[in-house]
Design an enzyme around this catalytic site. Structure first.
Site, short mmCIF file in Angstrom:
data_model
loop_
_atom_site.label_atom_id
_atom_site.label_comp_id
_atom_site.label_asym_id
_atom_site.label_seq_id
_atom_site.Cartn_x
_atom_site.Cartn_y
_atom_site.Cartn_z
N HIS A 148 0.88 -1.26 -0.10
CA HIS A 148 -0.09 0.13 -0.02
C HIS A 148 0.86 1.32 0.05
O HIS A 148 1.75 1.44 0.90
CB HIS A 148 -0.81 -0.03 1.18
CG HIS A 148 -1.82 1.20 1.43
ND1 HIS A 148 -1.89 1.77 2.52
CD2 HIS A 148 -2.29 2.01 0.46
CE1 HIS A 148 -2.47 2.84 2.39
NE2 HIS A 148 -3.08 2.91 1.34
N HIS A 192 1.39 12.21 -0.93
CA HIS A 192 0.47 11.43 -0.24
C HIS A 192 -0.52 12.61 0.46
O HIS A 192 -0.03 13.44 1.19
CB HIS A 192 1.25 10.52 1.17
CG HIS A 192 0.19 9.61 1.91
ND1 HIS A 192 0.55 8.82 2.71
CD2 HIS A 192 -1.16 9.19 1.62
CE1 HIS A 192 -0.50 7.90 2.99
NE2 HIS A 192 -1.37 8.63 2.42
#
Length: 449
Positions: A148, A192
């Site tokens: 992930h 992110h």
């Protein structure tokens, strides 16, 4: 009054995202600011099997020949033979027909696409994705460890999801790389939530590293699952992917959607040297770019970024998928446990690193092994992708690979990977300090309006 860039970045996210929204990676992953302003997002539609689109086979006329070290690989759509310097294996097959993997202990063995050989016994010893048993299996019949947010490796960063770089991930046995992209000033970046929080560089640079690894490992199929966070058009991904050097390795499917039995075997993909598989969650257009596959027409997911350590194996994305269709396509088990942090206007999900020895374990409540077993029982087959944070931590090093091996009915006997799980708790504490500072800053920004 002027505020630090990172705080303004969080404010921008706060004003742009809904707390109930699922973004390209699902805004409930990583770091999310929740507000009540609704925004329009892609619906997550998918192609049903009743409306199958047949694509032309872009590999049909391709003949690839590459040399790696002391071995030579050749492939065509008629026959393909791989000979290796260890004098152990012949991979034979190719084209639209069935691929047979055969071999013995002599380089003098002969073989044909019908699977006959002059010498016995017929035993394959050349690993495909680390296991000889995988060579004759369809791509859709293998459980893979998926990292992930693979690129997000940053010490003491709350936005990090992995501890080791992508080359190490691949060396350790990871074969599926998931990541989130952001389109900034004409360039695709890996960030992110916001590039002010964690910027892992460009997509092209990251994929260039993967390409270098794939050229050195010609018997491995690697899957990429792209989170199109900004919902940009798919043509924005072609340049960085092509420039990385992966263009000639890209696999193109034969139809949309690909049902379980439509996928080729690993040996067929390897012999053709079409072994880079790309999925994108939103905005894919397989009419224009057949190889950049619409994820939710091929792969469904369990609940994303869960805070529930029970990890239910229910189908979440895409919404409204029938049970029959779900059973006839691949699926991904999301098994990355998060902590919910609520500080005034700020609501954030961060990786629960303190419980990695349980979350990534083979057995026990809330473990990856328990979820995989439950999914197997519920759906009648194991998950295709086990999506995890900090794959190198668990109840022992390599525990996530042991779970995958059990699902694949093979033996995991490799050495892996990183450090003990206890060391990561220090990262969690440091990262939490960062979160608290940012939270205070965002609240100050909010109060100024």
């Amino acid at each position: 009054m002027r505020w630090p860039t990172v705080l303004l970045g969080f404010l921008a996210v706060a004003l742009a995202q809904d707390s109930s929204t699922e973004s390209s990676e699902s805004p409930t992953s990583g770091t999310v600011v929740s507000v009540t302003t609704p925004v329009a997002i892609p619906s997550g539609t998918y192609q049903e099997f009743s409306t199958t689109i047949t694509l032309s086979d872009g590999d049909e006329s391709v003949i690839a020949s590459t040399t790696h070290y002391n071995g030579t690989m050749t492939a065509s759509n008629q026959t393909a033979v791989t000979t290796t310097s260890d004098s152990l294996t012949l991979l034979v097959g190719g084209g639209g027909g069935g691929t047979t993997v055969i071999g013995n202990n002599s380089m003098n063995a002969t073989a044909t696409t019908t699977g006959t050989a002059t010498n016995t016994p017929v035993v394959n010893t050349r690993p495909c994705n680390s296991y000889p048993e995988f060579c004759t299996r369809k791509y859709s019949n293998i459980t893979m460890v998926a990292t992930h947010n693979s690129p997000f490796v940053r010490k003491n960063s709350v936005a990090a999801n992995q501890a080791l770089d992508v080359t190490t991930q691949l060396n350790d046995g990871v074969r599926t790389l998931q990541f989130q992209t952001h389109y900034v000033n004409g360039t695709m970046y890996l960030c992110h939530t916001t590039c002010q929080l964690l910027d892992a560089g460009t997509l092209e640079d990251y994929l260039t590293d993967v390409n270098k690894w794939m050229r050195k490992n010609p018997y491995d199929v690697v899957t990429f699952i792209i989170g199109n966070f900004d919902y940009v058009s798919p043509e924005n991904f072609t340049t960085p992917i092509y420039n990385s050097g992966l263009k000639d390795l890209i696999y193109t499917p034969t139809k949309v959607p690909m049902a379980l039995n439509d996928w080729p075997t690993l040996s067929d993909m390897i012999l053709r040297q079409k072994r880079a598989v790309f999925f994108m969650d939103y905005q894919a257009n397989q009419t224009a770019y057949p190889w950049l596959m619409d994820q939710f027409s091929q792969v469904w997911e369990t609940p994303f970024s869960p805070t529930d350590p029970a990890f239910p194996c229910t189908q979440q994305r895409p919404p409204g998928l029938s049970e029959a269709d779900a059973k006839n396509r691949m699926y991904m088990a999301n098994h990355n446990l998060n902590l919910q942090l609520n500080l005034g206007a700020l609501s954030m999900l961060i990786p629960n690193t303190a419980q990695l020895d349980e979350t990534n374990a083979v057995n026990g409540s809330g473990s990856l092994g328990e979820m995989a077993q439950e999914c197997n029982k519920t759906w009648g087959r194991p998950p295709n992708f086990l999506l995890v944070d900090y794959y190198n931590y668990g109840d022992f090093n390599g525990s996530v690979f042991e779970v995958a091996a059990q699902m694949n009915n093979v033996t995991y006997d490799r050495n892996c990977c990183g450090k003990t799980s206890g060391a990561l708790r220090e990262v969690s504490v440091a990262g939490m300090s960062t979160v608290l500072l940012v939270a205070v800053g965002v609240q100050m920004v909010m109060s100024a309006f």
